[in-house]
Design a protein around this motif. Structure first.
Motif, PDB file in Angstrom:
ATOM      1  N   LEU A  56       6.929  -5.808   2.323  1.00 18.95           N
ATOM      2  CA  LEU A  56       5.588  -6.178   1.862  1.00 18.95           C
ATOM      3  C   LEU A  56       4.525  -5.698   2.849  1.00 18.95           C
ATOM      4  N   ARG A  57       4.784  -5.928   4.158  1.00 19.81           N
ATOM      5  CA  ARG A  57       3.798  -5.503   5.165  1.00 19.81           C
ATOM      6  C   ARG A  57       3.585  -3.999   5.136  1.00 19.81           C
ATOM      7  N   THR A  58       4.692  -3.250   5.163  1.00 17.65           N
ATOM      8  CA  THR A  58       4.539  -1.792   5.244  1.00 17.65           C
ATOM      9  C   THR A  58       3.966  -1.232   3.946  1.00 17.65           C
ATOM     10  N   ALA A  59       4.404  -1.755   2.807  1.00 14.14           N
ATOM     11  CA  ALA A  59       3.912  -1.206   1.542  1.00 14.14           C
ATOM     12  C   ALA A  59       2.418  -1.499   1.374  1.00 14.14           C
ATOM     13  N   LEU A  60       1.983  -2.687   1.802  1.00 13.35           N
ATOM     14  CA  LEU A  60       0.547  -2.994   1.711  1.00 13.35           C
ATOM     15  C   LEU A  60      -0.267  -2.100   2.649  1.00 13.35           C
ATOM     16  N   THR A  61       0.264  -1.901   3.879  1.00 15.13           N
ATOM     17  CA  THR A  61      -0.434  -1.022   4.822  1.00 15.13           C
ATOM     18  C   THR A  61      -0.515   0.392   4.257  1.00 15.13           C
ATOM     19  N   ALA A  62       0.618   0.873   3.724  1.00  9.20           N
ATOM     20  CA  ALA A  62       0.639   2.241   3.172  1.00  9.20           C
ATOM     21  C   ALA A  62      -0.356   2.367   2.022  1.00  9.20           C
ATOM     22  N   THR A  63      -0.431   1.324   1.187  1.00  8.03           N
ATOM     23  CA  THR A  63      -1.363   1.376   0.050  1.00  8.03           C
ATOM     24  C   THR A  63      -2.802   1.438   0.543  1.00  8.03           C
ATOM     25  N   ALA A  64      -3.113   0.644   1.590  1.00 14.35           N
ATOM     26  CA  ALA A  64      -4.478   0.669   2.141  1.00 14.35           C
ATOM     27  C   ALA A  64      -4.798   2.052   2.703  1.00 14.35           C
ATOM     28  N   ILE A  65      -3.824   2.651   3.404  1.00 11.21           N
ATOM     29  CA  ILE A  65      -4.065   3.992   3.964  1.00 11.21           C
ATOM     30  C   ILE A  65      -4.274   5.001   2.829  1.00 11.21           C
ATOM     31  N   CYS A  66      -3.454   4.877   1.783  1.00 15.20           N
ATOM     32  CA  CYS A  66      -3.613   5.788   0.640  1.00 15.20           C
ATOM     33  C   CYS A  66      -4.999   5.662   0.036  1.00 15.20           C
TER      34      CYS A  66
ATOM     35  N   VAL B 272      -7.583   0.721  -9.527  1.00 11.98           N
ATOM     36  CA  VAL B 272      -6.647  -0.405  -9.640  1.00 11.98           C
ATOM     37  C   VAL B 272      -5.296   0.098 -10.154  1.00 11.98           C
ATOM     38  N   ALA B 273      -5.337   0.880 -11.235  1.00  5.37           N
ATOM     39  CA  ALA B 273      -4.079   1.398 -11.800  1.00  5.37           C
ATOM     40  C   ALA B 273      -3.353   2.252 -10.765  1.00  5.37           C
ATOM     41  N   GLY B 274      -4.100   3.109 -10.086  1.00  7.19           N
ATOM     42  CA  GLY B 274      -3.493   3.995  -9.096  1.00  7.19           C
ATOM     43  C   GLY B 274      -2.919   3.222  -7.919  1.00  7.19           C
ATOM     44  N   LEU B 275      -3.651   2.201  -7.455  1.00  3.74           N
ATOM     45  CA  LEU B 275      -3.185   1.437  -6.293  1.00  3.74           C
ATOM     46  C   LEU B 275      -1.923   0.653  -6.621  1.00  3.74           C
ATOM     47  N   VAL B 276      -1.856   0.129  -7.832  1.00  3.57           N
ATOM     48  CA  VAL B 276      -0.674  -0.645  -8.225  1.00  3.57           C
ATOM     49  C   VAL B 276       0.559   0.256  -8.227  1.00  3.57           C
ATOM     50  N   LEU B 277       0.416   1.453  -8.793  1.00 10.68           N
ATOM     51  CA  LEU B 277       1.546   2.391  -8.809  1.00 10.68           C
ATOM     52  C   LEU B 277       1.905   2.838  -7.393  1.00 10.68           C
ATOM     53  N   THR B 278       0.874   3.060  -6.578  1.00  9.84           N
ATOM     54  CA  THR B 278       1.087   3.478  -5.195  1.00  9.84           C
ATOM     55  C   THR B 278       1.885   2.417  -4.439  1.00  9.84           C
ATOM     56  N   PHE B 279       1.482   1.173  -4.618  1.00  2.87           N
ATOM     57  CA  PHE B 279       2.177   0.068  -3.958  1.00  2.87           C
ATOM     58  C   PHE B 279       3.626  -0.006  -4.424  1.00  2.87           C
ATOM     59  N   ALA B 280       3.833   0.146  -5.737  1.00  2.00           N
ATOM     60  CA  ALA B 280       5.194   0.061  -6.273  1.00  2.00           C
ATOM     61  C   ALA B 280       6.066   1.177  -5.711  1.00  2.00           C
ATOM     62  N   ARG B 281       5.505   2.381  -5.643  1.00  2.00           N
ATOM     63  CA  ARG B 281       6.283   3.503  -5.125  1.00  2.00           C
ATOM     64  C   ARG B 281       6.610   3.283  -3.649  1.00  2.00           C
ATOM     65  N   ALA B 282       5.613   2.778  -2.893  1.00  2.00           N
ATOM     66  CA  ALA B 282       5.820   2.535  -1.467  1.00  2.00           C
ATOM     67  C   ALA B 282       6.901   1.464  -1.260  1.00  2.00           C
ATOM     68  N   LEU B 283       6.846   0.422  -2.097  1.00  2.00           N
ATOM     69  CA  LEU B 283       7.811  -0.673  -1.970  1.00  2.00           C
ATOM     70  C   LEU B 283       9.233  -0.193  -2.256  1.00  2.00           C
ATOM     71  N   GLY B 284       9.371   0.751  -3.157  1.00  2.00           N
ATOM     72  CA  GLY B 284      10.705   1.210  -3.531  1.00  2.00           C
ATOM     73  C   GLY B 284      11.212   2.374  -2.709  1.00  2.00           C
ATOM     74  N   GLU B 285      10.407   2.867  -1.761  1.00  2.00           N
ATOM     75  CA  GLU B 285      10.748   4.077  -1.018  1.00  2.00           C
ATOM     76  C   GLU B 285      12.060   3.884  -0.243  1.00  2.00           C
ATOM     77  N   PHE B 286      12.964   4.866  -0.387  1.00  2.00           N
ATOM     78  CA  PHE B 286      14.265   4.777   0.284  1.00  2.00           C
ATOM     79  C   PHE B 286      14.590   6.040   1.088  1.00  2.00           C
ATOM     80  N   GLY B 287      14.648   7.181   0.400  1.00  2.00           N
ATOM     81  CA  GLY B 287      15.183   8.414   0.999  1.00  2.00           C
ATOM     82  C   GLY B 287      14.431   8.884   2.226  1.00  2.00           C
ATOM     83  N   ALA B 288      13.114   8.983   2.103  1.00  2.00           N
ATOM     84  CA  ALA B 288      12.319   9.463   3.237  1.00  2.00           C
ATOM     85  C   ALA B 288      12.366   8.454   4.379  1.00  2.00           C
ATOM     86  N   THR B 289      12.416   7.154   4.022  1.00  2.00           N
ATOM     87  CA  THR B 289      12.423   6.109   5.049  1.00  2.00           C
ATOM     88  C   THR B 289      13.705   6.167   5.881  1.00  2.00           C
ATOM     89  N   ILE B 290      14.848   6.218   5.177  1.00  2.00           N
ATOM     90  CA  ILE B 290      16.110   6.159   5.937  1.00  2.00           C
ATOM     91  C   ILE B 290      16.281   7.421   6.769  1.00  2.00           C
TER      92      ILE B 290
END
Lengths: 220, 268
Positions: B53-63, B187-205
């Motif tokens: 939650l912390r990282t995805a919210l931060t990433a969304t704010a940066i986006c 709003v629509a873009g930020l919601v999708l951005t947050f969802a994508r950030a929350l689900g991020e796996f490959g690049a993170t690992i």
């Protein structure tokens, strides 16, 4: 300071040449007069207004508004510094602002200082164009005629030295057209104006002079 | 009255829907509801959820801060190669996330193009929570930019021109006209951005690794639990599905409502 500077018109001398659109138009407007530009579709009427408003730089030509040069081969004043009001068939009110805030938007340029003064002047203008009771409405809650009245108030309240009207009545319901035309005739008195229209009735009611732009040659 | 598609097509269409839905139905069916609270409240699960939650919210704010100007540049500024630049922005959407992670490592890893110099300054990004945020920004920024580009192109610039011709400065026009009119797209873009950030796996690992409490986000935790405690993996997956459902409802529910409103308005 009210921001309504009725009668503060300035003579316009302009020539717009845009070869790729087949446009080559020259005309002058006497101080405080309304010039109607008529002509078939594609003759470049709106191109002339775009050049005067500052959205399109013609290849050659010039526009002199009183003692100011809006553009020539060396000069190009950006739209926001031209003090030229532009009204189209779409009122283009800011949908997130009330009617009052829409009219107040351009009052800074007219030299109206202070929030309260701007509110008072905006309300005066809304009353003058017949929608004083709608000051707190947003554009989504207005009819087409009410929105266009508000747009007229907004553009004139900003104190333009030149007013450009691009088919200002053509998107309105037929039954409100005569009323808005009458309103325009009243508020444009004494203002230097260029009016683009297809309708003879607009020319008769609003214009002091008319220039017909011929259709471009087929090769253009 | 709508024009109905041929009957055969409808059957195939329903099959297509099943392909998408059946795995989720199975996932929900696989959850042992009695064990759910315990599984979700384990320290490792809570760490992962909190970090996500912390990282995805931060990433969304940066986006939001860097994506809005980027969308404006790509739609409102004329420069050579603009259409190529617009397609480059989509690159992170189409390359596998693991490739994105390797690219980030090559750039910001300890021996990376930029990371090497940052290292000299004492800044170490790889394998930190900052790396998680960077990976999330990298993969989710295109979602915001695409949504905003769509909103900007559909609306055109007529309102901004009106503001300028009323004497407003470019900054005032941006703040009082462009931004407020962009809100639905944002709003629509930020919601999708947050969802994508929350689900991020490959690049993170790949770029950030998998360290509990620091870089092990919820998707990484799911992957890890799958080896040791499949039931916990299913329970955590359910959390991600629920979040995704909420996101879709918010983003697309709004859009559908607006479209319905417009259609009703056209009939009225």
């Amino acid at each position: 300071m009210t921001g309504w500077r009725a009668g503060a018109g300035t003579a316009l001398d302009c020539s717009v040449v845009v070869p790729e659109r087949g446009v080559d138009v020259t005309f002058t407007v006497d101080e405080g007069q309304t010039m109607a530009l008529t002509g078939p579709n594609g003759s470049g009427k709106s191109t002339v207004l775009s050049a005067l408003a500052g959205w399109l730089r013609p290849e050659t030509g010039h526009a002199q508004l009183g003692d100011r040069t809006l553009f020539d081969e060396h000069t190009w004043i950006p739209a926001r510094r031209r003090n030229v009001g532009y009204l189209t068939q779409d009122p283009l009110l800011f949908p997130h602002l009330t009617a009052e805030a829409n009219v107040a938007f351009g009052l800074a340029r007219a030299g109206v200082v202070g929030r309260r003064n701007r509110r008072d002047v905006a309300r005066d203008w809304l009353g003058r164009v017949g929608v004083g009771q709608l000051a707190s409405r947003r554009p989504g809650e207005m009819s087409g005629g009410q929105a266009q009245r508000t747009a007229i108030a907004r553009v004139l309240a900003s104190g333009p030295e030149l007013v450009l009207l691009d088919e200002p009545l053509s998107a309105l319901d037929a039954q409100v057209v005569p009323q808005i035309r009458e309103l325009l005739a009243e508020v444009l008195t004494g203002r230097t104006t260029v009016l683009v229209t297809h309708h003879e009735a607009d020319v008769v009611a609003l214009a002091d002079a008319a220039t017909t732009i011929p259709a471009p040659p087929p090769s253009a | 009255m709508r024009v109905r598609p041929p009957a055969g097509l409808a059957v195939v269409g329903i099959l297509g829907g099943a392909v998408l839905l059946v795995p989720f139905v199975a996932l929900v069916a696989g959850v042992d509801l009695t064990r759910l609270p315990g599984l979700l409240s384990s320290p490792s699960a809570l760490d992962a959820l909190g970090l996500s939650l912390r990282t995805a919210l931060t990433a969304t704010a940066i986006c939001l801060v860097i994506g809005t100007p980027l969308a404006l540049v790509l739609t409102r500024l004329d420069f050579p190669g603009r259409s190529f630049a617009r397609s480059l922005v989509l690159l992170p959407l189409v390359v596998p996330p693991v490739v994105g992670g390797i690219a980030l490592t090559e750039a910001f890893g300890r021996r990376g193009l930029i990371g090497e110099h940052l290292q000299l300054l004492g800044i170490d990004i790889a394998f930190t929570s900052a790396a998680v945020v960077m990976a999330q920004v990298f993969v989710s920024l295109p979602f915001l930019v695409v949504a905003l580009e769509g909103a900007l192109l559909t609306r055109g610039e007529a309102h901004e021109r009106t503001a300028l011709s009323l004497g407003a400065s470019p900054l005032r026009t941006f703040l009082t006209v462009t931004l407020p009119l962009l809100v639905p797209g944002l709003v629509a873009g930020l919601v999708l951005t947050f969802a994508r950030a929350l689900g991020e796996f490959g690049a993170t690992i790949t770029f950030a690794g998998s360290l509990q409490g620091t870089t092990r986000t919820l998707p990484l935790q799911v992957y890890l639990e799958r080896e040791t405690d499949p039931e916990a993996a299913v329970a955590l997956s359910l959390v991600l599905v629920v979040v995704a459902l909420v996101v879709i409802t918010v983003a697309y529910g709004r859009r559908d409502r607006r479209r319905d409103d417009r259609q009703t308005g056209a009939r009225a």
